[in-house]
Design a protein around this motif. Structure first.
Motif, mmCIF file in Angstrom:
data_model
loop_
_atom_site.group_PDB
_atom_site.id
_atom_site.type_symbol
_atom_site.label_atom_id
_atom_site.label_comp_id
_atom_site.label_asym_id
_atom_site.label_seq_id
_atom_site.Cartn_x
_atom_site.Cartn_y
_atom_site.Cartn_z
ATOM 1 N N PRO A 169 0.895 -1.099 -0.460
ATOM 2 C CA PRO A 169 -0.390 -0.146 0.036
ATOM 3 C C PRO A 169 0.870 1.160 -0.225
ATOM 4 O O PRO A 169 1.893 1.324 0.710
ATOM 5 C CB PRO A 169 -0.624 0.049 0.820
ATOM 6 C CG PRO A 169 -0.375 -0.962 2.133
ATOM 7 C CD PRO A 169 0.641 -1.548 1.152
ATOM 8 N N ASP A 227 -0.387 4.870 4.223
ATOM 9 C CA ASP A 227 -1.636 4.383 5.833
ATOM 10 C C ASP A 227 -3.324 4.331 5.419
ATOM 11 O O ASP A 227 -3.685 3.434 5.388
ATOM 12 C CB ASP A 227 -1.612 5.037 7.063
ATOM 13 C CG ASP A 227 -1.825 6.674 7.023
ATOM 14 O OD1 ASP A 227 -1.349 7.015 5.376
ATOM 15 O OD2 ASP A 227 -1.682 7.392 7.876
ATOM 16 N N MET A 273 -3.808 1.474 2.942
ATOM 17 C CA MET A 273 -3.632 -0.364 3.798
ATOM 18 C C MET A 273 -4.375 -0.009 4.411
ATOM 19 O O MET A 273 -5.221 -1.274 4.702
ATOM 20 C CB MET A 273 -2.039 0.322 4.828
ATOM 21 C CG MET A 273 -2.336 -1.133 5.786
ATOM 22 S SD MET A 273 -0.275 -1.374 6.053
ATOM 23 C CE MET A 273 -0.636 -2.410 7.241
#
Lengths: 345, 248
Positions: free
Chosen positions: A224, A227, A230
Motif C-alpha cells: 500500500p 496508510d 492500507m
C-alpha cells in the motif's frame, strides 16, 4: 489505453468531488474504482459516461475525444445501483431498447436479445415485467440491456450495492466469469474492498477527490502506498509505531526477544477467528508513563485463529507478548491517522 | 359495498328512474328539443376541449413545477389550487369582473361561448397538474440517464419512457377534469349569460327544468350526462392502455 482521464476537476458548489484526477484505464480489463462514500468515485464514473460534465480536464474513450460528447454518443453501457429498469416494459423489451433506438432490423434485434438473455440466464423471464424479478435478476437484466448496444466500455455504479450479502457474492463471481467471456473494458465502482480485491484486474483507490493508488489487488494489498490505502483494504492496528494487519501479529504466552508485553483486555470470537484487544505495558509501548490506568493504556488489535487461541489457552486478563510476524507488511504511521476500518465494512 | 350503494348507486338509479317516468317518448322529446340538445352539445364539446387543453397544459405545468427551479415556484405551487378551492360562484364573479363588459383588461367575452370555455378551463386547471405532479416527482432520474446512455434522445426518452409512466396519472386527471367540466355551474353562470341555444349549458338547463317543476325532464338531461361521463371514462381508460403500451 481504452479510457484516458486527464486533469479532471469537478465541484458541486463548494464541495470538491474530483481534484485534478488523471488515470488510464486499460482495454479489456476489469477495473475497480474503490473508495469511501463521497470520495468521488461515482462522479468519475458518471463523467466518463457523460452523465456529468467535468469543470475542467479531458476524457478520451478508445482514442476518441469524448469530453463534450453527450451520453448518447459515447457508446458506453451504464449499469446503475438501483437497476433503472424501464418498469412498463418486459425484460426482453428492456434489453431490446438500445437496439430499437438504433433502428436495427427486427429479426436481428430479436436474435441479439435472445443471446443476451441466455448470457445472463434470464431466458425464461423474457416476458415478465421487471417488478416480477428479484433484485439480482433485475441487475442482470440491466447488464444485458447495457451490453446489447455493444458498448466500447461498460460502466457499473455500485452494481451490487442494493443487493443482500449472499446475492452480492454470487453476482460478483458471475460478473468476473462474464467479463472473461465477453472481454469488454469494464469499470465498476465499489466501496467494498473485498469485492474489489476479488473481482478486479486493477484497482484505483479514490479518496477525497484524489487518486491514492493504482495497482493490481496484490500490489495494493502487499505494498500500500500509504496508510489510507492500507487501512481501507482491510483492518489495521498499531504496534511499535507502524500500521500492521491484526493477523500479522504473533502472540505468545512466554517472553520472546523483541516482543512487547501486554494484557488481554477483551476477547471476541467471530466464527473461526478470535479478536483480541491487548493493552500494552506503558514502558514498552513507548507511551507516556503517566498513562498507567489500564483503560488508558495503548492497545493493539490482534486476530488469531480459534485453534491458536485454544492451543495457548488465551483468556481475558492474561499476560501475553506480541510481535510483528516476520515478513509481514508494516506501514509507518502518518501524523494524522484515519480511523481504521473494521474488516468486512 | 353498502356504503358505495347508499352514496352512489341508489342516487344514480333514482335519476334514471325519474327520467323514465315520462316514458321513452317523453325522454326523447325532452332531450331532442333544440334548446336542450344544443345545451348538451355545447357542454360536451366544451368539456372535451377543456380536457384536451388540461392534458397538455397540466402536464407541462406539472413538469415545470417538478423539474425546473425558478423564483416564485413555491408560490405558484400553492396558487394552482386556488381555482379548485374558491367557491365556484366567487370564481364566476372574478371572471365576470375581469373578462366581462367592464373588463379592466379590455377583454370582453361575456355572453359568448369563449366565456364558457374560459370558466371551465379556470376551475379544472388543478386536476391534471395535481395528479401528474406526484408521479413525476417519484420518477427516478437514473431511468432517464439509462435511456440516454443507450442512445435515446430527450424526445424519445420522453415519448417511450416518461409518458407511459405518466399515462395513468394523466388519464385520472383528465377524467376528473372532464367530469367537473360537464357538471360545472357556478363559475360560468355569470359570465356566459345563459343564452338559450348559444351559451346555455346542461347544468343550467337542468336547473331551469327543476324550477319549472319538470323533474322528469331534468332527470332526462342528467341521465344523458351520466352516459356521456361513463363513455368518456371508458374511452380514457382505453387511451391510457394504448399509451402505456407505446413504450414497448
Amino acid at each position: 489505453m481504452s479510457i484516458n482521464v486527464s486533469g479532471v476537476t469537478k465541484k458541486f458548489g463548494d464541495f470538491v468531488a474530483l481534484d485534478d484526477v488523471s488515470v488510464d484505464l486499460p482495454t479489456g480489463q476489469l477495473t475497480a474504482l474503490l473508495g469511501p462514500s463521497g470520495g468521488g468515485k461515482s462522479t468519475l464514473l458518471r463523467i466518463i459516461a457523460g452523465l456529468e460534465s467535468a469543470d475542467s480536464g479531458t476524457v478520451t474513450i478508445e482514442g476518441n475525444e469524448a469530453t463534450h460528447l453527450p451520453p448518447q454518443k459515447r457508446n458506453v453501457g451504464f449499469v446503475f445501483q438501483h437497476y433503472a429498469a424501464f418498469k412498463h416494459m418486459s425484460v426482453a423489451k428492456n434489453v431490446a431498447f438500445g437496439l430499437e433506438i438504433r433502428k436495427r432490423p427486427k429479426d436481428e434485434t430479436a436474435r441479439r436479445v435472445h443471446e443476451l438473455l441466455e448470457l445472463v440466464h434470464l431466458s425464461q423471464f423474457a416476458h415478465r415485467l421487471p417488478a416480477q424479478l428479484s433484485g439480482g435478476q433485475r441487475q442482470r437484466m440491466a447488464l444485458a440491456r447495457a451490453l446489447a448496444v455493444e458498448p466500447t466500455v461498460l460502466l457499473l455504479d455500485e452494481p451490487f450495492g442494493a443487493l443482500d450479502a449472499k446475492v452480492r457474492k454470487e453476482l460478483r463471481e458471475w460478473l468476473r466469469r462474464l467479463h472473461d467471456e465477453v472481454a469488454v473494458t469494464t469499470v465498476f465502482v465499489t466501496h467494498d474492498q473485498e469485492e474489489a480485491l476479488e473481482v478486479a484486474d486493477e484497482i484505483v483507490v479514490i479518496n477525497d477527490g484524489r487518486i491514492e493508488q493504482v495497482g493490481t489487488p496484490d500490489q495494493l494489498y502487499d505494498e500500500p502506498a500509504n496508510d489510507f490505502v492500507m487501512s481501507f483494504l482491510g483492518p489495521v492496528t498499531r504496534l511499535g509505531g507502524s500500521l500492521v494487519r491484526p493477523h500479522d501479529i504473533d502472540v505468545s504466552t512466554t517472553e520472546e526477544p523483541g516482543a512487547v508485553r501486554g494484557t488481554v483486555q477483551r476477547m471476541l470470537r467471530v466464527g473461526f477467528e478470535v479478536r483480541l484487544t491487548v493493552a500494552l505495558e506503558p514502558d514498552h509501548a513507548g507511551a507516556a508513563a503517566s498513562l498507567s490506568a489500564p483503560t488508558e493504556r495503548e492497545t493493539v488489535e490482534v486476530t488469531v485463529t480459534r485453534a491458536t487461541q485454544r492451543h495457548l489457552h488465551l483468556e481475558e486478563g492474561q499476560q501475553v507478548w506480541v510481535a510483528h510476524t516476520e515478513g509481514a507488511r508494516a506501514v509507518p504511521e502518518r501524523a494524522v491517522l484515519p480511523t481504521p476500518l473494521a474488516s468486512g465494512a | 359495498m353498502t356504503w358505495f350503494s347508499l352514496l352512489v348507486l341508489i342516487p344514480l338509479a333514482a335519476v334514471v328512474l325519474t327520467a323514465s317516468t315520462n316514458g321513452w317518448d317523453g325522454f326523447w322529446t325532452t332531450v331532442s328539443s333544440s334548446q336542450t340538445a344544443s345545451a348538451l352539445r355545447l357542454t360536451v364539446l366544451e368539456a372535451i376541449g377543456v380536457t384536451v387543453l388540461n392534458v397538455v397544459m397540466g402536464t407541462a405545468l406539472a413538469w415545470v413545477l417538478v423539474r425546473d427551479r425558478f423564483w416564485g415556484k413555491r408560490v405558484l405551487d400553492v396558487v394552482i389550487d386556488v381555482p379548485f378551492a374558491l367557491p365556484t360562484i366567487v370564481a364566476g364573479l372574478v371572471l365576470l369582473s375581469l373578462y366581462g363588459d367592464q373588463s379592466p383588461l379590455g377583454i370582453d367575452v361575456a355572453n359568448t361561448r369563449i366565456a364558457v370555455f374560459l370558466a371551465l378551463a379556470f376551475v379544472t386547471l388543478p386536476f391534471v397538474v395535481r395528479t401528474v405532479q406526484p408521479v413525476l416527482e417519484s420518477l427516478e432520474r437514473d431511468v432517464e440517464e439509462a435511456a440516454a446512455s443507450l442512445g435515446a434522445s430527450r424526445a424519445t426518452t420522453f415519448r417511450r419512457i416518461i409518458l407511459p409512466s405518466l399515462a395513468p396519472a394523466i388519464t385520472a386527471g383528465a377524467a376528473l377534469s372532464f367530469a367537473r367540466a360537464i357538471s360545472e355551474y357556478g363559475s360560468l353562470v355569470l359570465l356566459s349569460g345563459n343564452l338559450p341555444n348559444r351559451t346555455e349549458v346542461a347544468s343550467v338547463r337542468v336547473l331551469s327544468y327543476i324550477e319549472n317543476g319538470n323533474e322528469a325532464a331534468a332527470a332526462s338531461v342528467a341521465a344523458i350526462l351520466l352516459v356521456v361521463a361513463l363513455l368518456v371514462i371508458v374511452l380514457l381508460d382505453l387511451i391510457q392502455r394504448r399509451v402505456a403500451r407505446r413504450g414497448e
